[in-house]
Design a protein around this motif. Structure first.
Motif, PDB file in Angstrom:
ATOM      1  N   ALA A 269      42.722 -18.124 -44.507  1.00  0.00           N
ATOM      2  CA  ALA A 269      43.827 -18.315 -45.446  1.00  0.00           C
ATOM      3  C   ALA A 269      44.837 -17.188 -45.286  1.00  0.00           C
ATOM      4  CB  ALA A 269      43.305 -18.358 -46.878  1.00  0.00           C
ATOM      5  N   VAL A 270      46.095 -17.560 -45.100  1.00  0.00           N
ATOM      6  CA  VAL A 270      47.185 -16.579 -45.037  1.00  0.00           C
ATOM      7  C   VAL A 270      48.156 -16.949 -46.156  1.00  0.00           C
ATOM      8  CG1 VAL A 270      48.911 -15.468 -43.585  1.00  0.00           C
ATOM      9  CG2 VAL A 270      46.846 -16.426 -42.545  1.00  0.00           C
ATOM     10  N   ILE A 271      47.770 -16.574 -47.374  1.00  0.00           N
ATOM     11  CA  ILE A 271      48.517 -16.939 -48.575  1.00  0.00           C
ATOM     12  C   ILE A 271      48.699 -15.680 -49.419  1.00  0.00           C
ATOM     13  CG2 ILE A 271      48.554 -18.387 -50.642  1.00  0.00           C
ATOM     14  CD1 ILE A 271      46.632 -20.303 -49.213  1.00  0.00           C
ATOM     15  N   PRO A 272      49.919 -15.268 -49.698  1.00  0.00           N
ATOM     16  CA  PRO A 272      50.126 -14.062 -50.512  1.00  0.00           C
ATOM     17  C   PRO A 272      49.686 -14.284 -51.956  1.00  0.00           C
ATOM     18  CG  PRO A 272      52.212 -15.168 -50.114  1.00  0.00           C
ATOM     19  CD  PRO A 272      51.195 -15.888 -49.283  1.00  0.00           C
ATOM     20  N   GLU A 273      49.345 -13.199 -52.613  1.00  0.00           N
ATOM     21  CA  GLU A 273      48.881 -13.256 -53.996  1.00  0.00           C
ATOM     22  C   GLU A 273      50.043 -12.947 -54.938  1.00  0.00           C
ATOM     23  OE1 GLU A 273      44.910 -11.708 -56.388  1.00  0.00           O
ATOM     24  OE2 GLU A 273      45.788 -10.462 -54.818  1.00  0.00           O
ATOM     25  N   PRO A 274      50.326 -13.818 -55.907  1.00  0.00           N
ATOM     26  CA  PRO A 274      51.426 -13.553 -56.842  1.00  0.00           C
ATOM     27  C   PRO A 274      51.154 -12.315 -57.696  1.00  0.00           C
ATOM     28  CG  PRO A 274      50.704 -15.843 -56.967  1.00  0.00           C
ATOM     29  CD  PRO A 274      49.691 -15.112 -56.157  1.00  0.00           C
ATOM     30  N   GLY A 275      52.220 -11.745 -58.225  1.00  0.00           N
ATOM     31  CA  GLY A 275      52.098 -10.531 -59.016  1.00  0.00           C
ATOM     32  C   GLY A 275      51.233 -10.700 -60.247  1.00  0.00           C
ATOM     33  N   ASP A 276      51.308 -11.867 -60.917  1.00  0.00           N
ATOM     34  CA  ASP A 276      50.513 -12.046 -62.130  1.00  0.00           C
ATOM     35  C   ASP A 276      49.024 -12.113 -61.813  1.00  0.00           C
ATOM     36  OD1 ASP A 276      50.838 -14.471 -60.815  1.00  0.00           O
ATOM     37  OD2 ASP A 276      50.640 -15.640 -62.656  1.00  0.00           O
ATOM     38  N   GLN A 277      48.670 -12.688 -60.650  1.00  0.00           N
ATOM     39  CA  GLN A 277      47.263 -12.729 -60.268  1.00  0.00           C
ATOM     40  C   GLN A 277      46.754 -11.334 -59.897  1.00  0.00           C
ATOM     41  OE1 GLN A 277      46.548 -15.723 -57.272  1.00  0.00           O
ATOM     42  NE2 GLN A 277      47.453 -17.369 -58.496  1.00  0.00           N
ATOM     43  N   ILE A 278      47.606 -10.547 -59.265  1.00  0.00           N
ATOM     44  CA  ILE A 278      47.225  -9.171 -58.933  1.00  0.00           C
ATOM     45  C   ILE A 278      46.989  -8.365 -60.211  1.00  0.00           C
ATOM     46  CG2 ILE A 278      48.024  -7.021 -57.881  1.00  0.00           C
ATOM     47  CD1 ILE A 278      49.585  -8.700 -55.859  1.00  0.00           C
ATOM     48  N   ALA A 279      47.911  -8.506 -61.173  1.00  0.00           N
ATOM     49  CA  ALA A 279      47.781  -7.767 -62.428  1.00  0.00           C
ATOM     50  C   ALA A 279      46.532  -8.197 -63.189  1.00  0.00           C
ATOM     51  CB  ALA A 279      49.029  -7.988 -63.280  1.00  0.00           C
ATOM     52  N   ASN A 280      46.242  -9.488 -63.192  1.00  0.00           N
ATOM     53  CA  ASN A 280      45.063  -9.984 -63.903  1.00  0.00           C
ATOM     54  C   ASN A 280      43.780  -9.484 -63.249  1.00  0.00           C
ATOM     55  OD1 ASN A 280      43.771 -11.791 -65.904  1.00  0.00           O
ATOM     56  ND2 ASN A 280      43.140 -12.937 -64.085  1.00  0.00           N
ATOM     57  N   ARG A 281      43.771  -9.450 -61.915  1.00  0.00           N
ATOM     58  CA  ARG A 281      42.585  -8.960 -61.207  1.00  0.00           C
ATOM     59  C   ARG A 281      42.349  -7.481 -61.513  1.00  0.00           C
ATOM     60  NH1 ARG A 281      42.967  -6.599 -56.622  1.00  0.00           N
ATOM     61  NH2 ARG A 281      44.868  -7.700 -55.984  1.00  0.00           N
ATOM     62  N   LYS A 282      43.409  -6.691 -61.515  1.00  0.00           N
ATOM     63  CA  LYS A 282      43.266  -5.265 -61.800  1.00  0.00           C
ATOM     64  C   LYS A 282      42.854  -5.026 -63.255  1.00  0.00           C
ATOM     65  CE  LYS A 282      46.479  -3.582 -58.272  1.00  0.00           C
ATOM     66  NZ  LYS A 282      47.752  -2.862 -58.015  1.00  0.00           N
ATOM     67  N   ARG A 283      43.365  -5.847 -64.146  1.00  0.00           N
ATOM     68  CA  ARG A 283      43.027  -5.685 -65.562  1.00  0.00           C
ATOM     69  C   ARG A 283      41.538  -5.911 -65.805  1.00  0.00           C
ATOM     70  NH1 ARG A 283      42.297  -9.265 -69.379  1.00  0.00           N
ATOM     71  NH2 ARG A 283      43.068 -10.960 -68.060  1.00  0.00           N
ATOM     72  N   ARG A 284      40.947  -6.799 -65.039  1.00  0.00           N
ATOM     73  CA  ARG A 284      39.528  -7.112 -65.230  1.00  0.00           C
ATOM     74  C   ARG A 284      38.613  -6.103 -64.551  1.00  0.00           C
ATOM     75  NH1 ARG A 284      38.111 -13.130 -63.926  1.00  0.00           N
ATOM     76  NH2 ARG A 284      36.236 -12.447 -65.045  1.00  0.00           N
ATOM     77  N   GLY A 285      39.192  -5.206 -63.784  1.00  0.00           N
ATOM     78  CA  GLY A 285      38.391  -4.172 -63.143  1.00  0.00           C
ATOM     79  C   GLY A 285      37.468  -4.739 -62.084  1.00  0.00           C
TER      80      GLY A 285
END
Length: 293
Positions: free
Chosen positions: A218-234
């Motif tokens: 898969a060569v699909i960029p990750e949107p900013g909201d998904q990045i923020a949600n992933r970081k928030r969950r630790g």
């Protein structure tokens, strides 16, 4: 070659044996296939009404009825599959596949049939007319969306249509499943690209798991909201996705492919009332693209 003729003699000789024949059938024999198919191409290329076809193609009713018949029996899909099989056997398909969609406005003549909003989409039974006629309402008004997968050189591998407001992410499994290239000598179709390139609209856990299960990169960029949600969950958010920015540059191929399709005015704007015939026009152009390779 005149402006009424698109196929060369060599190209026509390749597809003529795959067209249906009227031999052994009751009624009048078919009018010359080449004359009629050139008429279909002319109509989509110029975006004119069927009634306005030049007399060089014969009666417009004959051209329309033949197009309707070839749309329903899947002739252009079979020819497209045969051309893909031939190209794959020769090693001419670049299996770095790009996916995307484009919204095309539906002309008022294409949107005046009764339709069941929310009905089953055209991707389920390609040769049957969906109840919504693949017409929906997006920001620009009534429209149809073309979902498309092409190889690394922008040549069409699969194409589905749906209403303009349809979700790209939800259509992703269906467009990936539609990528099927037969083997000339028999055996299972090739259905697994080396990599799939898509924009942020296709970034979802379900889509990434689908590709991972099929061993497709898969060569699909990750949107900013998904990045923020992933970081928030630790630690529970999981690892960052692998993203190859250099390979992703090849996604320009699908944009170039759409640009090529929209050189035909009858595809850039939908004038067809039936989703069946509109998609068949796309399939016809896809065949012509591969014939020119």
């Amino acid at each position: 070659m005149s402006r009424f003729q698109v196929f060369t003699d060599e190209q026509w000789a390749r597809i003529q044996p795959m067209l249906p024949s009227s031999d052994g059938q009751r009624g009048r024999p078919f009018r010359d296939h080449r004359q009629v198919v050139e008429g279909i191409v002319y109509r989509y290329r110029c975006g004119i009404a069927w009634r306005d076809l030049p007399a060089a193609f014969g009666p417009w009713q004959t051209v329309w009825k033949r197009h309707r018949r070839l749309s329903a029996d899947g002739t252009w899909d079979r020819i497209h599959a045969a051309l893909l099989a031939e190209a794959d056997a020769a090693g001419r398909i670049d299996w770095t596949v790009s996916v995307d969609s484009t919204i095309n406005r539906a002309h008022q003549h294409a949107a005046n049939l009764p339709r069941a909003t929310g009905g089953p989409a055209n991707y389920r039974k390609l040769h049957e007319e969906p109840s919504d006629h693949a017409v929906g309402r997006s920001r620009g008004g009534l429209s149809t969306k073309i979902h498309h997968a092409c190889d690394g050189k922008g040549r069409p591998l699969a194409f589905l249509i749906g209403p303009g407001q349809g979700s790209d992410s939800r259509m992703f499994p269906h467009i990936i499943d539609a990528v099927r290239v037969p083997r000339p000598g028999g055996g299972r179709d090739r259905t697994r690209p080396d990599a799939v390139l898509g924009d942020k609209a296709y970034s979802s856990r379900a889509n990434r798991e689908l590709l991972r299960a099929r061993k497709i990169r898969a060569v699909i960029p990750e949107p900013g909201d998904q990045i923020a949600n992933r970081k928030r969950r630790g630690s529970r958010g999981g690892r960052p996705v692998n993203f190859d920015a250099e390979t992703y540059k090849g996604r320009a191929a699908v944009e170039q492919s759409f640009n090529l399709f929209k050189q035909w005015r009858g595809i850039a704007t939908r004038y067809d009332k039936l989703a069946l015939t509109y998609r068949a026009g796309i399939a016809l152009y896809a065949c012509l693209i591969w014939l020119r390779q």
